[in-house]
Write an enzyme that holds these catalytic residues in place. Structure first.
Site, mmCIF file in Angstrom:
data_model
loop_
_atom_site.group_PDB
_atom_site.id
_atom_site.type_symbol
_atom_site.label_atom_id
_atom_site.label_comp_id
_atom_site.label_asym_id
_atom_site.label_seq_id
_atom_site.Cartn_x
_atom_site.Cartn_y
_atom_site.Cartn_z
ATOM 1 N N HIS A 83 -1.350 -2.689 33.107
ATOM 2 C CA HIS A 83 -2.260 -2.340 34.507
ATOM 3 C C HIS A 83 -1.300 -4.135 35.158
ATOM 4 O O HIS A 83 -0.912 -4.992 34.480
ATOM 5 C CB HIS A 83 -3.449 -3.232 34.078
ATOM 6 C CG HIS A 83 -4.183 -1.682 33.696
ATOM 7 N ND1 HIS A 83 -5.163 -1.803 33.837
ATOM 8 C CD2 HIS A 83 -4.107 -1.864 31.900
ATOM 9 C CE1 HIS A 83 -5.610 -0.864 33.006
ATOM 10 N NE2 HIS A 83 -5.144 -0.730 31.647
ATOM 11 N N HIS A 101 0.791 1.512 28.471
ATOM 12 C CA HIS A 101 0.441 1.159 29.992
ATOM 13 C C HIS A 101 0.163 0.078 30.111
ATOM 14 O O HIS A 101 -0.184 -1.044 29.007
ATOM 15 C CB HIS A 101 -0.446 1.870 30.937
ATOM 16 C CG HIS A 101 -1.538 2.529 30.261
ATOM 17 N ND1 HIS A 101 -2.619 3.158 29.117
ATOM 18 C CD2 HIS A 101 -2.885 1.640 30.353
ATOM 19 C CE1 HIS A 101 -3.305 2.619 29.089
ATOM 20 N NE2 HIS A 101 -3.576 2.437 29.232
ATOM 21 N N ASP A 139 -3.873 2.977 39.950
ATOM 22 C CA ASP A 139 -4.545 3.920 39.932
ATOM 23 C C ASP A 139 -5.447 4.154 40.493
ATOM 24 O O ASP A 139 -5.972 3.304 41.392
ATOM 25 C CB ASP A 139 -5.051 2.025 38.681
ATOM 26 C CG ASP A 139 -6.341 3.031 37.425
ATOM 27 O OD1 ASP A 139 -5.533 1.704 36.368
ATOM 28 O OD2 ASP A 139 -7.453 3.030 38.010
ATOM 29 N N ASN A 195 -4.660 -2.723 27.427
ATOM 30 C CA ASN A 195 -5.304 -2.226 25.914
ATOM 31 C C ASN A 195 -4.453 -1.516 25.207
ATOM 32 O O ASN A 195 -3.835 -0.688 25.205
ATOM 33 C CB ASN A 195 -6.271 -1.976 27.012
ATOM 34 C CG ASN A 195 -6.780 -2.830 28.178
ATOM 35 O OD1 ASN A 195 -6.660 -3.493 27.929
ATOM 36 N ND2 ASN A 195 -7.254 -2.071 29.019
ATOM 37 N N GLU A 204 -8.384 3.970 26.659
ATOM 38 C CA GLU A 204 -8.924 4.641 27.082
ATOM 39 C C GLU A 204 -7.468 5.682 26.951
ATOM 40 O O GLU A 204 -7.776 7.423 26.974
ATOM 41 C CB GLU A 204 -9.453 5.093 28.386
ATOM 42 C CG GLU A 204 -10.635 4.559 28.477
ATOM 43 C CD GLU A 204 -11.660 3.770 30.046
ATOM 44 O OE1 GLU A 204 -10.509 5.319 30.892
ATOM 45 O OE2 GLU A 204 -12.310 3.416 31.069
HETATM 46 P P1 5GP Z 1 -6.812 1.869 29.739
HETATM 47 O O1 5GP Z 1 -8.313 1.580 28.814
HETATM 48 O O2 5GP Z 1 -5.765 3.280 29.400
HETATM 49 O O3 5GP Z 1 -6.332 0.672 29.490
HETATM 50 O O4 5GP Z 1 -6.783 2.312 31.275
HETATM 51 C C1 5GP Z 1 -6.673 3.483 31.484
HETATM 52 C C2 5GP Z 1 -6.444 3.813 32.849
HETATM 53 O O5 5GP Z 1 -5.883 4.781 33.542
HETATM 54 C C3 5GP Z 1 -7.585 3.129 33.934
HETATM 55 O O6 5GP Z 1 -8.061 1.962 35.021
HETATM 56 C C4 5GP Z 1 -8.160 4.775 35.229
HETATM 57 O O7 5GP Z 1 -8.555 3.736 36.160
HETATM 58 C C5 5GP Z 1 -6.598 5.576 35.220
HETATM 59 N N1 5GP Z 1 -6.728 6.489 34.962
HETATM 60 C C6 5GP Z 1 -6.739 7.336 34.031
HETATM 61 N N2 5GP Z 1 -6.961 9.180 35.028
HETATM 62 C C7 5GP Z 1 -6.136 8.464 35.573
HETATM 63 C C8 5GP Z 1 -5.414 9.466 36.140
HETATM 64 O O8 5GP Z 1 -5.358 10.811 35.961
HETATM 65 N N3 5GP Z 1 -4.670 8.930 37.092
HETATM 66 C C9 5GP Z 1 -4.297 7.719 37.665
HETATM 67 N N4 5GP Z 1 -3.567 6.913 38.995
HETATM 68 N N5 5GP Z 1 -4.910 6.709 36.866
HETATM 69 C C10 5GP Z 1 -5.414 7.002 35.516
#
Ligand code: 5GP
Length: 116
Positions: free
Chosen positions: A105, A103, A32, A90, A98
């Site tokens: 985590h 995905h 991440d 999420n 987001e």
């Molecule tokens: P969500 O809130 O959708 O569950 O998590 C999205 C995750 O993607 C966040 O933890 C954020 O830090 C990560 N993330 C967003 N953009 C990028 C990216 O360009 N590269 C990587 N490696 N992680 C990303």
């Protein structure tokens, strides 16, 4: 509807780099960009799907099975089974998602705090 221009779709197409920790025919795991723990890995299926439910509803059983088994491969690779880890996915607005590509985590490497 799946957005082909979401950031993880771009990572899968190699238009954006990632710090890869594991890849096979069905999945990709990478660090991440904004880690919330000493170990913070994201795992994504290569199948275009917006969320956990979308993945389960629309991917074939082989893709689903291989994806979840690859989560365990990464857990083994990181050597965190004994010390412990937290898996989070999420989904949607209330879930705080987001990036609209399903995905998981993987958080580990230290005691992960309470969710709230
Ligand atoms: P969500 O809130 O959708 O569950 O998590 C999205 C995750 O993607 C966040 O933890 C954020 O830090 C990560 N993330 C967003 N953009 C990028 C990216 O360009 N590269 C990587 N490696 N992680 C990303």
């Amino acid at each position: 509807m799946y957005d082909e221009n979401n950031i993880f779709a771009k990572i899968l197409r190699k238009e954006i780099p990632c710090d890869k920790v594991y890849e096979d025919e069905f999945s990709l795991f990478f660090k991440d960009i904004n880690p919330q723990a000493k170990i913070h890995i994201l795992g994504i299926p290569k199948f275009p799907c917006t969320s956990f439910s979308d993945f389960l509803k629309n991917a074939d059983n082989e893709s689903i099975s291989f994806f979840f088994k690859s989560v365990q491969i990464v857990i083994n690779q990181l050597n965190i089974e004994e010390s412990g880890y937290r898996l989070i996915t999420n989904s949607g607005e209330d879930g705080g998602q987001e990036v609209p590509h399903f995905h998981i985590h993987i958080l580990a490497g230290e005691k992960i705090g309470a969710l709230r």
